[in-house]
Design a protein around this motif. Structure first.
Motif, PDB file in Angstrom:
ATOM      1  N   TYR A   1      36.484  27.185  42.829  1.00 44.72           N
ATOM      2  CA  TYR A   1      35.877  27.805  44.012  1.00 44.72           C
ATOM      3  C   TYR A   1      35.361  29.214  43.705  1.00 44.72           C
ATOM      4  O   TYR A   1      34.277  29.595  44.151  1.00 44.72           O
TER       5      TYR A   1
ATOM      6  N   LEU B   1      32.273  28.877  41.863  1.00 39.39           N
ATOM      7  CA  LEU B   1      31.196  28.451  42.784  1.00 39.39           C
ATOM      8  C   LEU B   1      30.566  29.657  43.476  1.00 39.39           C
ATOM      9  O   LEU B   1      29.333  29.795  43.527  1.00 39.39           O
ATOM     10  N   SER B   2      31.436  30.543  43.984  1.00 36.72           N
ATOM     11  CA  SER B   2      30.927  31.729  44.694  1.00 36.72           C
ATOM     12  C   SER B   2      30.183  32.661  43.741  1.00 36.72           C
ATOM     13  O   SER B   2      29.118  33.188  44.073  1.00 36.72           O
TER      14      SER B   2
ATOM     15  N   GLN C   1      28.714  31.897  40.961  1.00 36.42           N
ATOM     16  CA  GLN C   1      27.425  31.305  40.587  1.00 36.42           C
ATOM     17  C   GLN C   1      26.417  31.422  41.736  1.00 36.42           C
ATOM     18  O   GLN C   1      25.229  31.664  41.518  1.00 36.42           O
ATOM     19  N   HIS C   2      26.933  31.292  42.953  1.00 35.94           N
ATOM     20  CA  HIS C   2      26.058  31.406  44.127  1.00 35.94           C
ATOM     21  C   HIS C   2      25.408  32.793  44.185  1.00 35.94           C
ATOM     22  O   HIS C   2      24.226  32.926  44.495  1.00 35.94           O
ATOM     23  N   PHE C   3      26.194  33.819  43.894  1.00 32.00           N
ATOM     24  CA  PHE C   3      25.679  35.188  44.008  1.00 32.00           C
ATOM     25  C   PHE C   3      24.933  35.656  42.765  1.00 32.00           C
ATOM     26  O   PHE C   3      24.018  36.469  42.863  1.00 32.00           O
TER      27      PHE C   3
ATOM     28  N   GLY D   1      24.008  33.423  39.994  1.00 30.77           N
ATOM     29  CA  GLY D   1      23.217  32.377  39.339  1.00 30.77           C
ATOM     30  C   GLY D   1      23.618  32.155  37.893  1.00 30.77           C
ATOM     31  O   GLY D   1      22.998  31.384  37.166  1.00 30.77           O
TER      32      GLY D   1
ATOM     33  N   TRP E   1      36.596  28.524  51.807  1.00 27.67           N
ATOM     34  CA  TRP E   1      35.409  27.811  51.329  1.00 27.67           C
ATOM     35  C   TRP E   1      35.050  26.569  52.157  1.00 27.67           C
ATOM     36  O   TRP E   1      34.080  25.890  51.863  1.00 27.67           O
TER      37      TRP E   1
ATOM     38  N   GLN F   1      31.543  20.497  47.349  1.00 25.95           N
ATOM     39  CA  GLN F   1      30.425  21.273  46.804  1.00 25.95           C
ATOM     40  C   GLN F   1      30.373  21.062  45.292  1.00 25.95           C
ATOM     41  O   GLN F   1      31.290  20.502  44.708  1.00 25.95           O
TER      42      GLN F   1
ATOM     43  N   LEU G   1      29.061  22.843  41.398  1.00 24.87           N
ATOM     44  CA  LEU G   1      28.429  23.914  40.624  1.00 24.87           C
ATOM     45  C   LEU G   1      27.207  23.343  39.917  1.00 24.87           C
ATOM     46  O   LEU G   1      27.154  22.135  39.634  1.00 24.87           O
ATOM     47  N   LYS G   2      26.246  24.222  39.651  1.00 27.11           N
ATOM     48  CA  LYS G   2      25.062  23.775  38.892  1.00 27.11           C
ATOM     49  C   LYS G   2      25.346  23.922  37.402  1.00 27.11           C
ATOM     50  O   LYS G   2      26.013  24.864  36.985  1.00 27.11           O
TER      51      LYS G   2
END
Lengths: 241, 287
Positions: free
Chosen positions: B48, B51-52, B54-56, B58, B112, B117, B119-120
């Protein structure tokens, strides 16, 4: 020749295992540069005493004061690794080697207490058999090799005080003589030795003084010269029971 | 044939991820005799956090670093806070670490949310490549290679380095290790933290494959415990072989007999335990 000599004063030491009161007020002076040997019947608390000095067991009451040339410190409450750093090392009962480590690894994982005569190289010179078996895992060693390694791994520490709990247990007479010679050599270098021993002849061969332990306490303490032979020592132990 | 090759690679991918999780679990169990049932939650926490991040940002590798660091710190915090209880009875350990697992699980649900969800994958590993006639995602192949490389590195550390020997000495006899001057408490804390950070790292590495969702923590924990039991407690070699076995059995079982996939997973476990009660590489550890 080592310069720093150390002694230990044990005073009114009490250790319990659950409800069992194993050490019941042990007092003993382990004099600097001497070999003090504790003898006594099985189950009187000899191993408990030596393990308490190393810090493997923790007494409920009493003091174990280490006196160096420059420091004086009560060891009670200190963890075992701190006691090693203060110059104390243990050859435990039953050897207690690390089964998954090789002979060489036993010598490599320890950091010497101070610069001294013993290094891994000199230790292998002292024990050629261990050098031959340096890549062997400890759980594959013979009884004699295990005893050699148990002693070798503490010698490499260059200790000031050496605690030995029945180092000759289960050994052939030739090896027992070698260990006696080794203790005498260490003693000449100034190392203080506290030895627990069942073999009375061996005890007499190496000791400067002999303490007789009886049911959780130290009874009489004799200078070596006062004990004529093994029979006399045996009578003293039996007489103390 | 293509089906079998595809499932083989899938099995190795699952085995690779399991190895990262189970190696930490087995070493902590072997070294400290602590059965850490919050290991799965530490895995998911890493996922998690990754995930966050990577979200912010990239950035996948930053995400992996953050996931590993967060779970490692959380593991260290738990170990330092509950050392006394953790070194007590196994019953206390199970109750405590299971309780922590539920608390972390609920905390993650609150932060979350409950939606699965993913991850890329990093850009340079987003393509598929052809292997033995099948087209397979390069990221999954990367995981397999990484697991073999990590397995080799861990083996070298464990079996050949002095630091590895120090840790093994603590596994064998912690009292004597302390008497030889080793700071067993520091070794314990470091190993616990490294084990937890590896779980967190795997949460991120597994993110593009398994996804990140509430419940994955207990699924992964169950498989990791099976790996430890098969491989033998405290054995890294066992963790590697056990992970690949469980990964392959689980994948082939689910692909071939989905309705009895738990049976196909646990039947070999029971068989191994009947033949070798201590696991494939297990040995009796001193108290």
């Amino acid at each position: 020749m080592k310069l720093s000599q150390a002694s230990i004063s044990i005073s009114d030491l009490h250790v319990h295992y659950g409800l069992s009161h194993v050490l019941q007020g042990v007092s003993l002076e382990v004099r600097s540069g001497e070999v003090t040997t504790i003898v006594g019947r099985n189950g009187v608390g000899k191993t408990t005493l030596i393990n308490s000095v190393m810090g493997i067991l923790h007494p409920g009451q009493g003091s174990i004061v280490l006196q160096h040339a420059d420091i004086k410190k009560d060891l009670v409450g200190l963890p075992a690794y701190s006691r090693k750093n203060l110059g104390i090392a243990l050859v435990p009962q039953g050897r207690r080697l690390f089964g998954s480590l090789t002979v060489e690894e036993h010598l490599r994982i320890v950091r010497p207490i101070e610069e001294g005569p013993n290094t891994i190289k000199t230790i292998f010179g002292m024990f050629p058999r261990l050098y031959e078996r340096r890549k062997a895992y400890a759980n594959t060693l013979s009884g004699g090799e295990r005893s050699m390694l148990a002693i070798a791994r503490v010698l490499v520490l260059n200790p000031d005080i050496l605690l030995m709990d029945e180092p000759t247990e289960g050994l052939a007479p030739l090896l027992v003589d070698q260990i006696a010679e080794m203790i005498n050599n260490l003693n000449e270098q100034g190392v203080t030795v506290l030895l627990v021993e069942q073999k009375l002849k061996f005890a007499l061969d190496v000791a400067n003084s002999i303490a007789i332990m009886e049911r959780g306490k130290i009874g009489n303490i004799y200078p070596r010269e006062e004990i004529t032979d093994v029979e006399a020592l045996s009578d003293m132990i039996l007489g103390s029971a | 044939m293509r089906f079998w090759i595809f499932q083989l690679l899938n099995g190795l991918t699952t085995g690779a991820l399991l190895f990262f999780v189970a190696s930490g679990l087995t070493v902590v169990f072997g070294l400290m005799r602590i059965l850490n049932l919050s290991h799965g939650a530490l895995f998911l926490l890493g996922g998690y956090v990754g995930l966050s991040v990577q979200h912010f940002t990239g950035n996948f590798f930053l995400a992996a670093l953050a996931g590993a660091a967060t779970s490692g710190l959380m593991g260290l915090l738990l170990q330092q806070t509950f050392t006394r209880t953790l070194l007590g009875s196994t019953f206390n350990q199970v109750l405590l670490t299971l309780g922590i697992a539920f608390i972390l699980n609920n905390g993650m649900l609150a932060i979350w949310g409950g939606l699965p969800q993913k991850l890329k994958t990093p850009d340079f590993l987003s393509e598929s490549i052809s292997v033995f006639g099948v087209t397979y995602p390069s990221y999954r192949l990367f995981l397999i290679v990484l697991a073999f490389a990590a397995g080799l590195a861990l083996w070298v550390f464990w079996e050949r380095s002095t630091l590895g020997a120090v840790v093994r000495s603590c596994v064998d006899d912690r009292e004597m290790a302390a008497a030889m001057g080793i700071r067993v408490d520091l070794v314990f804390a470091s190993v616990f933290a490294i084990g937890a950070s590896m779980a967190g790292l795997t949460g991120v590495l597994g993110g593009p494959v398994l996804g990140v969702y509430i419940g994955l923590d207990f699924e992964v924990l169950l498989l990791a415990v099976v790996v430890v039991v098969i491989g033998g407690i405290g054995s890294l070699n066992g963790a590697f072989v056990g992970s690949m076995m469980v990964g392959l059995i689980d994948t082939f079982g689910k692909a071939s007999f989905p309705e009895i996939s738990y049976f196909t997973l646990f039947a070999p476990v029971i068989l191994i335990l009947l033949l070798r009660p201590l696991g494939l590489f297990g040995r009796i550890l001193p108290e």
